[in-house]
Design a protein around this motif. Sequence first.
Motif, PDB file in Angstrom:
ATOM      1  N   UNK A 697       0.843  -1.201   0.000  1.00  0.00           N
ATOM      2  CA  UNK A 697       0.000   0.000   0.000  1.00  0.00           C
ATOM      3  C   UNK A 697       0.875   1.247   0.000  1.00  0.00           C
ATOM      4  N   UNK A 698       1.866   1.286   0.912  1.00  0.00           N
ATOM      5  CA  UNK A 698       2.770   2.451   0.964  1.00  0.00           C
ATOM      6  C   UNK A 698       3.499   2.617  -0.357  1.00  0.00           C
ATOM      7  N   UNK A 699       3.904   1.483  -0.941  1.00  0.00           N
ATOM      8  CA  UNK A 699       4.642   1.542  -2.200  1.00  0.00           C
ATOM      9  C   UNK A 699       3.771   2.106  -3.322  1.00  0.00           C
ATOM     10  N   UNK A 700       2.472   1.649  -3.383  1.00  0.00           N
ATOM     11  CA  UNK A 700       1.594   2.148  -4.437  1.00  0.00           C
ATOM     12  C   UNK A 700       1.353   3.649  -4.288  1.00  0.00           C
ATOM     13  N   UNK A 701       1.244   4.150  -3.063  1.00  0.00           N
ATOM     14  CA  UNK A 701       1.011   5.582  -2.852  1.00  0.00           C
ATOM     15  C   UNK A 701       2.266   6.387  -3.197  1.00  0.00           C
ATOM     16  N   UNK A 702       3.434   5.827  -2.881  1.00  0.00           N
ATOM     17  CA  UNK A 702       4.682   6.500  -3.277  1.00  0.00           C
ATOM     18  C   UNK A 702       4.788   6.588  -4.796  1.00  0.00           C
ATOM     19  N   UNK A 703       4.331   5.520  -5.481  1.00  0.00           N
ATOM     20  CA  UNK A 703       4.423   5.506  -6.945  1.00  0.00           C
ATOM     21  C   UNK A 703       3.486   6.528  -7.588  1.00  0.00           C
ATOM     22  N   UNK A 704       2.539   7.083  -6.815  1.00  0.00           N
ATOM     23  CA  UNK A 704       1.699   8.149  -7.355  1.00  0.00           C
ATOM     24  C   UNK A 704       2.503   9.425  -7.626  1.00  0.00           C
ATOM     25  N   UNK A 705       3.652   9.570  -6.882  1.00  0.00           N
ATOM     26  CA  UNK A 705       4.560  10.725  -7.064  1.00  0.00           C
ATOM     27  C   UNK A 705       3.795  12.050  -6.940  1.00  0.00           C
ATOM     28  N   UNK A 706       2.989  12.127  -5.882  1.00  0.00           N
ATOM     29  CA  UNK A 706       2.283  13.385  -5.607  1.00  0.00           C
ATOM     30  C   UNK A 706       3.236  14.298  -4.822  1.00  0.00           C
ATOM     31  N   UNK A 707       3.558  15.388  -5.389  1.00  0.00           N
ATOM     32  CA  UNK A 707       4.552  16.310  -4.781  1.00  0.00           C
ATOM     33  C   UNK A 707       4.018  16.905  -3.479  1.00  0.00           C
ATOM     34  N   UNK A 708       4.896  16.975  -2.446  1.00  0.00           N
ATOM     35  CA  UNK A 708       4.546  17.564  -1.140  1.00  0.00           C
ATOM     36  C   UNK A 708       5.819  18.198  -0.573  1.00  0.00           C
ATOM     37  N   UNK A 709       6.024  19.466  -0.934  1.00  0.00           N
ATOM     38  CA  UNK A 709       7.267  20.147  -0.551  1.00  0.00           C
ATOM     39  C   UNK A 709       7.340  20.406   0.948  1.00  0.00           C
ATOM     40  N   UNK A 710       6.227  20.374   1.634  1.00  0.00           N
ATOM     41  CA  UNK A 710       6.225  20.630   3.070  1.00  0.00           C
ATOM     42  C   UNK A 710       6.493  19.345   3.869  1.00  0.00           C
ATOM     43  N   UNK A 711       6.723  18.240   3.185  1.00  0.00           N
ATOM     44  CA  UNK A 711       7.001  16.954   3.838  1.00  0.00           C
ATOM     45  C   UNK A 711       8.482  16.636   3.741  1.00  0.00           C
ATOM     46  N   UNK A 712       9.066  16.046   4.767  1.00  0.00           N
ATOM     47  CA  UNK A 712      10.490  15.683   4.690  1.00  0.00           C
ATOM     48  C   UNK A 712      10.777  14.726   3.536  1.00  0.00           C
ATOM     49  N   UNK A 713       9.742  13.997   3.105  1.00  0.00           N
ATOM     50  CA  UNK A 713       9.942  13.032   2.025  1.00  0.00           C
ATOM     51  C   UNK A 713       9.728  13.652   0.652  1.00  0.00           C
ATOM     52  N   UNK A 714       9.339  14.929   0.600  1.00  0.00           N
ATOM     53  CA  UNK A 714       9.154  15.668  -0.642  1.00  0.00           C
ATOM     54  C   UNK A 714       8.041  15.088  -1.524  1.00  0.00           C
ATOM     55  N   UNK A 715       7.252  14.179  -1.026  1.00  0.00           N
ATOM     56  CA  UNK A 715       6.076  13.672  -1.738  1.00  0.00           C
ATOM     57  C   UNK A 715       5.041  13.194  -0.721  1.00  0.00           C
ATOM     58  N   UNK A 716       3.842  13.015  -1.244  1.00  0.00           N
ATOM     59  CA  UNK A 716       2.747  12.638  -0.363  1.00  0.00           C
ATOM     60  C   UNK A 716       2.937  11.178   0.117  1.00  0.00           C
ATOM     61  N   UNK A 717       2.899  10.973   1.444  1.00  0.00           N
ATOM     62  CA  UNK A 717       3.073   9.634   2.023  1.00  0.00           C
ATOM     63  C   UNK A 717       1.969   9.392   3.053  1.00  0.00           C
ATOM     64  N   UNK A 718       1.904   8.096   3.519  1.00  0.00           N
ATOM     65  CA  UNK A 718       0.923   7.731   4.545  1.00  0.00           C
ATOM     66  C   UNK A 718       1.615   6.965   5.656  1.00  0.00           C
ATOM     67  N   UNK A 719       1.019   7.022   6.851  1.00  0.00           N
ATOM     68  CA  UNK A 719       1.444   6.205   7.992  1.00  0.00           C
ATOM     69  C   UNK A 719       0.309   5.248   8.325  1.00  0.00           C
TER      70      UNK A 719
END
Length: 770
Positions: A697-719
């Motif tokens: 699930x985390x991998x599929x959301x990372x593969x969306x490559x949704x940009x999130x400059x305010x996140x340390x990961x620089x893309x949209x992630x989930x916990x």
Amino acid sequence: MDKTTDARQKISSQLLGSLLVKSSQLPIQTKSVAVSIILRFVLPVILAISLIAYLTYWLINASLASQNKQHMQHTANQTAHYFERNQHTIEANQIMFRQHFLQHNQTANQPNNSSSSRLSNLSLKPGITKLDSQLIIYSNRTQPQQNVNSLLKQTAEFMLEAGFAWSKYSTDLYLYSENGFSLHYWPSLTATDNMILAQLINNKLAILSRFDAQLEDSNKPTWTAPYFDQNSQQWIMSLLTPVTLNQQNVVLAQDIPLDQILPNQTDLQNIPEQYQFILTEEGNILGHPSYDAINTKNNTARLLNVNKLSNSHSIKKLYFDIQAVSPDKKTAFFENETQNNLIYTTQLPLNHWWLVQVYPKSNLQLMARQAAELIIWLCIVTFLALIATLFWLIRDKITRPFQSFSELATHIKNGDYQLSHYPEVKLPTERKDEIGLIANIFVDTCSNLQFTLESLEDEITQRTLNLDLALQEQKAIFNNAYIGILLIKNGTVTSCNKRFEEITGYSIAEVMTDSKKIISLDDRNLLTDINWVKNKINELGSYMIDCEFEHKNGNRFWCSVQFKAIDNQQLDKGIVVTMVDITKRRNAELLLAREARIDGLTGIGNRRAFDEAILLSCRRAQREKTTITLAIIDVDLFKKYNDFYGHVAGDEALIKVAKQIAKTARRPYELAARYGGEEFALIIHGQTEVQTQFEQVIKRIENLNIEHKKSPHQQLTVSIGVVTITGDSQKISTQWLIEKADAMLYEAKKSGRNTIKCQNLSLPQPEEKK
């Protein structure tokens, strides 16, 4: 007019029938002819003759049974005397033989006595030693004991001198010693080979050794059990007598054929089909008349053994019956029900033997039946005479008057009520019994019937017109009703209206001819399961249900169906089924219910759907002892994403994340739902690789490559916080499970986000859960 005529004829028949019923209910002033004849003659005579026949059969059968028992007892005493006489004669010969043997040996031990020159050099040798063609010495020891040769010489001299004289009482005469030798005077010997002779002697000594214990306890002659002698090919018994010579024990023995001991069947029975035999303690049956069909062709002594017969054999069943009734009795008399025999047993003095007499019970029954048959024939002749008398009386007193009634009734049926038109038909109005009473009532009724029927014709015509009008009105209402209506009687559709045709697409003719295919309710055929419908009506008075039907064109539609009986007390009068098409209302309700459980933004389940699903999942896990997994998924730093990129971009991001999460919930009972804001919930059933699944699930959301400059990961992630639990008999609290998953989510965020925290739970004690 035709209807009126038919009604008139029906009424006349009914009135005539009621007339006959009325006459039977009137007080009887004179005696009944038919009943009087039957009660006074037929029944008493038949009962008396039947009772006499039964008593005759019973008395004769009992008398014959008593006489037969006495005869069997007399025959048993006669046979036992014959057997005992043979036994005593043979034992007396054996005692004389023993005395002769002892006298001979006393003479041989005198100092002036000298052995014959032929036996002076005789000594015991291993194996077979033949002194002549009939006298044989056998030893199975290589080193004979002391004084054996002296004993051997004495016994051999005795056998040479006296063997021929004493062998006439038996087939074989022999002596065997505890020192390992035996001496045989064997006139019936046929074998010449020493090996065969040794085998025959060993077999005989092995059989006799079984009775050594009895010889030690008694100095009297002892009988062995019957056994088959290989040399003479006969069933024999050996009579053994112990003797002590020079402080050495020897045994004198004679082989006696069983034919010399057993009585002859033909000499002791006078009644046909009666037979007798001897039963031994070992299960041997001696002297049974059916031996030829059972034993070997060489069994001349008529000996059977029940152990060699099948359990279903009649002789073996009889053996078990005798053992059960008379194991410890001197005499016993009983009936063998399985073979229909009378059995009389008498214990013989030899080795617990029983003399058994068998008498077929069918002989007694035959003689008793013959006497009873004679009585029955007398009963039949008497009964026929009574029948002839009754026939004449009934024809004269009953049949002829009723023939007159029948002829006049035919004229009345045709509409002619004037009896004076038929003077040839005579009614017995002068009689004083029931027939005369009916004749008088018949004449009076016919006089008044014409007037009564004319009045009824007018009334029937008017009622018929009113009924036709009412039927037309009901038919119009029935066919023009807004709802579909069916009438079912005895599992068959008897009528339906046009509205039912419009609802189902089937024509009225199709419904009437092929109703079993059309009339179904939730896969239940109403005509086949008509009892189910009746049970519902009996329980509820009327029964209503909403269910789905199939149209003739294949489309599915919903109807509200009600079942109501025409008469609740008599359901067989018919059941009315009414149908209202509610398809539009049903579809609207289903659409509303579905929309109430779907999140309007993401298209997956909403909080209401989640609450229902988690409750059902916990109950299923408890009931079926299965494993469930609950995951709470939170989009990391989503508030900052919304503030930076805007709410439109935030909504699009939530939609994409929801689609990826929903890919995991594919099986029944599994659900992906929006829990609230940027939080999602996922319910999974069964034993699965939880860590691997949610990493995907985390991998599929990372593969969306949704940009999130305010996140340390620089893309949209989930916990993701995940808990797994396996159900048992204890109830699982949904609130407790959600709190545990939320705690794991907090641990995942605390660990730097974009990660998973899993925990396998065990059901807590009630105090901990609180």
